[in-house]
Design an enzyme around this catalytic site. Structure first.
Site, PDB file in Angstrom:
ATOM      1  CG  ASN A  12      -1.687   1.236   1.444  1.00 52.59           C
ATOM      2  OD1 ASN A  12      -1.774   2.069   0.541  1.00 52.59           O
ATOM      3  ND2 ASN A  12      -2.289   1.385   2.626  1.00 52.59           N
ATOM      4  CE  LYS A  14      -0.073   3.198   4.763  1.00 53.93           C
ATOM      5  NZ  LYS A  14      -0.028   3.295   6.198  1.00 53.93           N
ATOM      6  CG  HIS A  99      -5.775   1.869   5.184  1.00 52.03           C
ATOM      7  ND1 HIS A  99      -5.343   2.866   6.032  1.00 52.03           N
ATOM      8  CD2 HIS A  99      -4.761   0.976   5.082  1.00 52.03           C
ATOM      9  CE1 HIS A  99      -4.103   2.560   6.424  1.00 52.03           C
ATOM     10  NE2 HIS A  99      -3.732   1.440   5.866  1.00 52.03           N
ATOM     11  CD  GLU A 101      -2.840   5.491   6.759  1.00 56.11           C
ATOM     12  OE1 GLU A 101      -2.747   5.504   5.520  1.00 56.11           O
ATOM     13  OE2 GLU A 101      -1.968   4.961   7.495  1.00 56.11           O
ATOM     14  CD  GLU A 169      -3.431  -2.516   7.385  1.00 58.04           C
ATOM     15  OE1 GLU A 169      -2.269  -2.662   7.003  1.00 58.04           O
ATOM     16  OE2 GLU A 169      -4.143  -1.567   7.037  1.00 58.04           O
ATOM     17  N   GLY A 175       2.596   2.109  10.698  1.00 61.67           N
ATOM     18  CA  GLY A 175       3.607   3.154  10.563  1.00 61.67           C
ATOM     19  C   GLY A 175       4.366   3.476  11.843  1.00 61.67           C
ATOM     20  CB  SER A 214       5.179  -2.023  12.036  1.00 62.51           C
ATOM     21  OG  SER A 214       4.826  -0.668  12.269  1.00 62.51           O
TER      22      SER A 214
HETATM   23  P1  PGA Z   1       2.893   0.162   7.624  1.00 65.83           P
HETATM   24  O1  PGA Z   1       1.420   0.418   7.030  1.00 65.83           O
HETATM   25  O2  PGA Z   1       3.397  -1.112   6.990  1.00 65.83           O
HETATM   26  O3  PGA Z   1       3.691   1.367   7.180  1.00 65.83           O
HETATM   27  O4  PGA Z   1       2.760   0.060   9.082  1.00 65.83           O
HETATM   28  C1  PGA Z   1       0.526  -0.643   6.843  1.00 65.83           C
HETATM   29  C2  PGA Z   1      -0.757  -0.132   6.235  1.00 65.83           C
HETATM   30  O5  PGA Z   1      -1.228   0.936   6.607  1.00 65.83           O
HETATM   31  O6  PGA Z   1      -1.352  -0.791   5.363  1.00 65.83           O
END
Ligand code: PGA
Length: 255
Positions: A12, A14, A99, A101, A169, A175, A214
């Site tokens: 992803n 983003k 997601h 976000e 997640e 992140g 992560s």
């Molecule tokens: P990350 O994000 O691997 O940077 O923690 C995962 C995601 O939001 O899909």
């Protein structure tokens, strides 16, 4: 891992990536070995601006391209949104919905995510429905309750086309460099599997369940070896082909 389920390693990007970033996809094309292709599927969900060039750049490889969101309607007056038809028209075969976000930044509720998922599945897309608890919810011990209500509220009752995939997640792991313990991941994925089997029977037993938050080359073998973890959804570490391939390479060692 789940016997009989081919894992999916999904990236992803983003709101990252410009045309110059397509060089990372070229590296994925050449680094995704035939041997690894027999073991896992690989998907990269790019920003809408890169859907067409990314699909073009991967058209003769096994790397699949997807979008990060879609609208519930097929077309119309929805400035700035992207439809499922637009995604598949330019070669996208998958989409993320719900997601964290999107749930936070755009106030998407389970009901909104459900409608998007229905539309994406009806259009034949691989539809990755994302769920996960916040740090506060984890602290008070309500993780499984949150997963239960997000699954009940965001996953359609039935679909005839497409593939429904669930990504767990934990919001606090995204992140942050933090990950749940292996035992917590195992418990969450077992819970999700059981919920899906109760609701969908054999179809629920075959549903791919991804872990995200992560995931890095250094923790991929441990996380991807956990029962009922059928792949990863990777943010930051999907931006560099070397890292993403390093995560995929976990499946060279997992039996
Ligand atoms: P990350 O994000 O691997 O940077 O923690 C995962 C995601 O939001 O899909």
């Amino acid at each position: 891992m789940t016997p009989g389920i081919k894992p999916l390693v999904a990236g992803n990007w983003k709101m990252n990536g410009v045309l110059a970033s397509l060089s990372e996809l070229q590296l994925l094309n050449s680094g995704f070995s035939v041997e690894l292709q027999s073991k896992i599927d690989m998907l990269v969900c790019v920003p809408a601006s890169l859907l067409f060039p990314a699909s073009d750049a991967t058209k003769s490889s096994a790397v699949q391209i997807g979008a990060q969101d879609c609208h519930k309607n097929l077309s119309g007056a929805h400035t700035g949104d992207i439809s499922v038809e637009m995604i598949s028209d330019v070669g996208g075969s998958a989409v993320l919905v719900g997601h964290s976000e999107r749930r936070t930044d755009h106030h998407e509720t389970n009901a909104v995510v459900l409608e998007k998922a229905k539309t994406a599945l009806a259009h034949g897309l691989q539809t990755v429905i994302c769920i996960g608890e916040t740090e506060a919810e984890k602290r008070v011990g309500t993780t499984l309750d949150v997963l239960k209500s997000q699954m009940a509220g965001s996953i359609p009752d039935a679909w005839e086309k497409g593939e429904m995939i669930v990504a767990y997640e934990p919001v606090w792991a995204i992140g942050s460099g933090l990950t749940p313990t292996a035992e917590d991941v195992r418990a969450a994925h077992k819970f999700m599997r059981d919920e899906l089997v109760v609701r969908f029977g054999e179809q629920g037993a075959k549903t791919r369940l991804l872990y995200g938050g992560s995931v890095k080359p250094a923790n991929a073998v441990e996380l991807m070896s956990i029962k009922n973890v059928d792949g990863a959804l990777v943010g930051g570490a999907s931006l560099k082909a070397a890292d993403f391939l390093g995560i995929a390479a976990a499946y060279e060692t997992i039996a």
